[in-house]
Design an enzyme around this catalytic site. Structure first.
Site, PDB file in Angstrom:
ATOM      1  CG  HIS A 115      56.258  13.198  45.049  1.00  0.00           C
ATOM      2  ND1 HIS A 115      56.390  11.847  45.336  1.00  0.00           N
ATOM      3  CD2 HIS A 115      54.998  13.511  45.416  1.00  0.00           C
ATOM      4  CE1 HIS A 115      55.260  11.381  45.861  1.00  0.00           C
ATOM      5  NE2 HIS A 115      54.394  12.391  45.932  1.00  0.00           N
ATOM      6  CD  GLU A 160      50.410   9.087  42.853  1.00  0.00           C
ATOM      7  OE1 GLU A 160      49.752  10.116  43.098  1.00  0.00           O
ATOM      8  OE2 GLU A 160      50.345   8.061  43.552  1.00  0.00           O
TER       9      GLU A 160
HETATM   10  C1  BGC Z   1      50.989  10.599  46.464  1.00  0.00           C
HETATM   11  C2  BGC Z   1      51.479  10.891  47.854  1.00  0.00           C
HETATM   12  C3  BGC Z   1      50.295  11.033  48.788  1.00  0.00           C
HETATM   13  C4  BGC Z   1      49.577   9.708  48.823  1.00  0.00           C
HETATM   14  C5  BGC Z   1      48.365   9.677  49.753  1.00  0.00           C
HETATM   15  C6  BGC Z   1      49.882   9.582  46.412  1.00  0.00           C
HETATM   16  O1  BGC Z   1      48.962  10.019  45.454  1.00  0.00           O
HETATM   17  O2  BGC Z   1      52.060  10.232  45.627  1.00  0.00           O
HETATM   18  O3  BGC Z   1      52.248  12.056  47.807  1.00  0.00           O
HETATM   19  O4  BGC Z   1      50.660  11.448  50.058  1.00  0.00           O
HETATM   20  O5  BGC Z   1      49.107   9.407  47.538  1.00  0.00           O
HETATM   21  O6  BGC Z   1      47.376  10.558  49.329  1.00  0.00           O
END
Ligand code: BGC
Ligand code: BGC
Length: 448
Positions: A115, A160
């Protein structure tokens, strides 16, 4: 019928703290957050929610919440401080204790193996621009799987890869802070290759289920009757959604729209053809079958045709007419149904079961005089999105789980501690945890 999995999600750098404890090596987020001007108000993840020390309390909160599963991430630099080579046993011990406590509480652990916290030592060798990082990732995954695969049955490889590439390597607003624009595209391929190699390492260790968590956004044309706007929306969908899913489920890269080719503005037919970094056999590795697609959904994206001097073949325009979160993101629950149906239409029988691995919102949560955080807007957000998920299921999409982002208010990347996404309020001065109204609402919702 499969049982539906209710869960909540977090990530290592956003909650753990203990940045240089017990042998953890530095990650790109340690470096980045300590550089002046990178993160709002100079916040860092040095302490975050101090979850590294307070995890028993956090597991107790999960048990009280009554979730079936908990998605957390394992910090590569805790396990391999240099990214490769020597294993830090204390790092593995930490995750083993957490996994055992979750199992003890009847909660299925769903670890994400990456992550965004790349060991800094690997960034020094080029990070995800370096093809070798894919192999180092698989080696690290094998080390973790060796320790935990007897107890963990569901694994997530990457979180992501799209957002990591764009924010981290194209725009430079996240770590490692590189602003390469289209020259960041090899980061997509190397992450996907790392994913495929990791799937194979997990299989070799006997892991029964492997997923990936992709951020996806339905791309809507600003004016549906405009052919140019529709083309812009499709170009955006290719970059954000298809580039990261087609190779997994179709074994090919999508054709890149004109204007999305690295190092050229003329346009080339296909990502795979354009990019020198794709080698024979890579797509077979990337398309290694998986058991679940994790979808992280926050909001749709509205696109208009680009202006003549735009570098990209689309213009992202504000999506107005909806309520917004504290982040200013539009709240569009039906976008989740739209997205899930679009995935089903594109991949058909090749689409594995889908899990919403992140969905949630930041709100300006302030405890009242009575200490209660009455976050009605978050309740409405979650309720609306769960209803949209039900509509997608009614339309035939095999959705089998829903994870709220996030369990705790935490380090929200470039926003530091300014955006609160938690079901549980965290007072960062005292580390006091207070379940919000949404926590109690979610517990009721999933118990029925
Ligand atoms: C991510 C998280 C992030 C969330 C809110 C996602 O893109 O995986 O780590 O906190 O969105 O922005
Ligand atoms: C508030 C910020 C505060 C931060 C850290 C946020 O929710 O909006 O003003 O600095 O939390 O506590």
């Amino acid at each position: 019928m499969h049982t539906f999995i209710w869960g909540t999600a977090t990530a290592a750098y956003q909650i753990e703290g203990a940045a240089d404890e017990d042998g953890r090596g530095p990650s790109i987020w340690d470096t980045f957050s300590h550089e002046p001007g990178r993160v709002r108000d100079g916040h860092t993840g040095d302490v975050a929610c101090d979850h590294y020390h307070r995890w028993p309390q956090d597991v107790a909160l999960l048990a009280e919440l009554g979730v079936d599963a908990y998605r957390f991430s394992i910090a590569w630099p805790r396990v391999l401080p240099e990214g490769t080579g020597a294993v830090n046993p204390k790092g593995l011990d930490f995750y083993e204790r957490l996994v055992d406590a979750l199992l003890e509480a009847g909660i299925a652990p769903v670890p994400t193996l990456y992550h965004w916290d790349l060991p800094q030592a690997l960034e020094d060798r080029g990070g995800w621009l370096n093809r070798d990082t894919a192999g180092y990732f698989a080696d690290y995954v094998a080390v973790v799987a060796e320790r935990l695969s007897d107890r963990v049955s569901r694994w997530i490889t990457l979180n992501e890869p799209f957002v990591h590439m764009v924010q981290g390597y194209a725009l430079g607003v996240h770590a490692p802070g590189r602003a390469l624009m289209l020259d960041a595209l090899p980061v997509a391929h190397h992450q996907l290759l790392g994913h495929g190699l990791a799937v194979r390492a997990l299989r070799a260790a006997g892991a029964p289920e492997v997923w990936i968590a992709n951020n996806c956004s339905p791309a809507r044309p600003a004016s549906p009757s405009s052919e140019a706007d529709r083309a812009a929306a499709e170009a955006y969908a290719t970059l954000h959604n298809w580039l990261f899913n087609d190779p997994l489920f179709l074994g090919t890269y999508p054709d890149l729209p004109s204007g999305l080719s690295p190092g050229s503005s003329s346009g080339e037919p296909s990502f795979g053809v354009t990019l020198g970094c794709v080698r024979d056999g890579d797509l077979d590795v990337i398309a290694t079958p998986i058991d679940g697609l994790g979808v992280n959904y926050y909001n749709p994206t509205l696109l208009a045709a680009p202006c003549p001097d735009d570098v990209l073949p689309f213009d992202i325009v504000p999506l107005t007419g909806y309520p917004t979160t504290a982040f200013g993101w539009p709240v569009v629950p039906d976008g989740l149904r739209e997205l899930l149906v679009a995935l089903k239409e594109r991949y058909g029988a090749a689409l594995p079961p889908v899990y919403v691995t992140e969905n949630g919102c930041s709100q300006p949560d302030v405890p009242g005089q009575d200490g209660v955080v009455d976050d009605q807007a978050r309740i409405a957000f979650l309720d609306g999105h769960i209803a949209a998920l039900d509509r997608a299921r009614a339309e035939g999409v095999d959705v089998r789980g829903y994870f709220v982002w996030s369990l705790l208010d935490n380090f929200e990347w470039a926003e530091g501690y300014h955006q609160r996404f938690g079901l549980v309020h965290v007072d960062f001065a005292t580390q006091r945890r207070t379940p919000k109204a949404s926590f109690h609402w979610f517990r009721e919702r999933i118990s029925t």
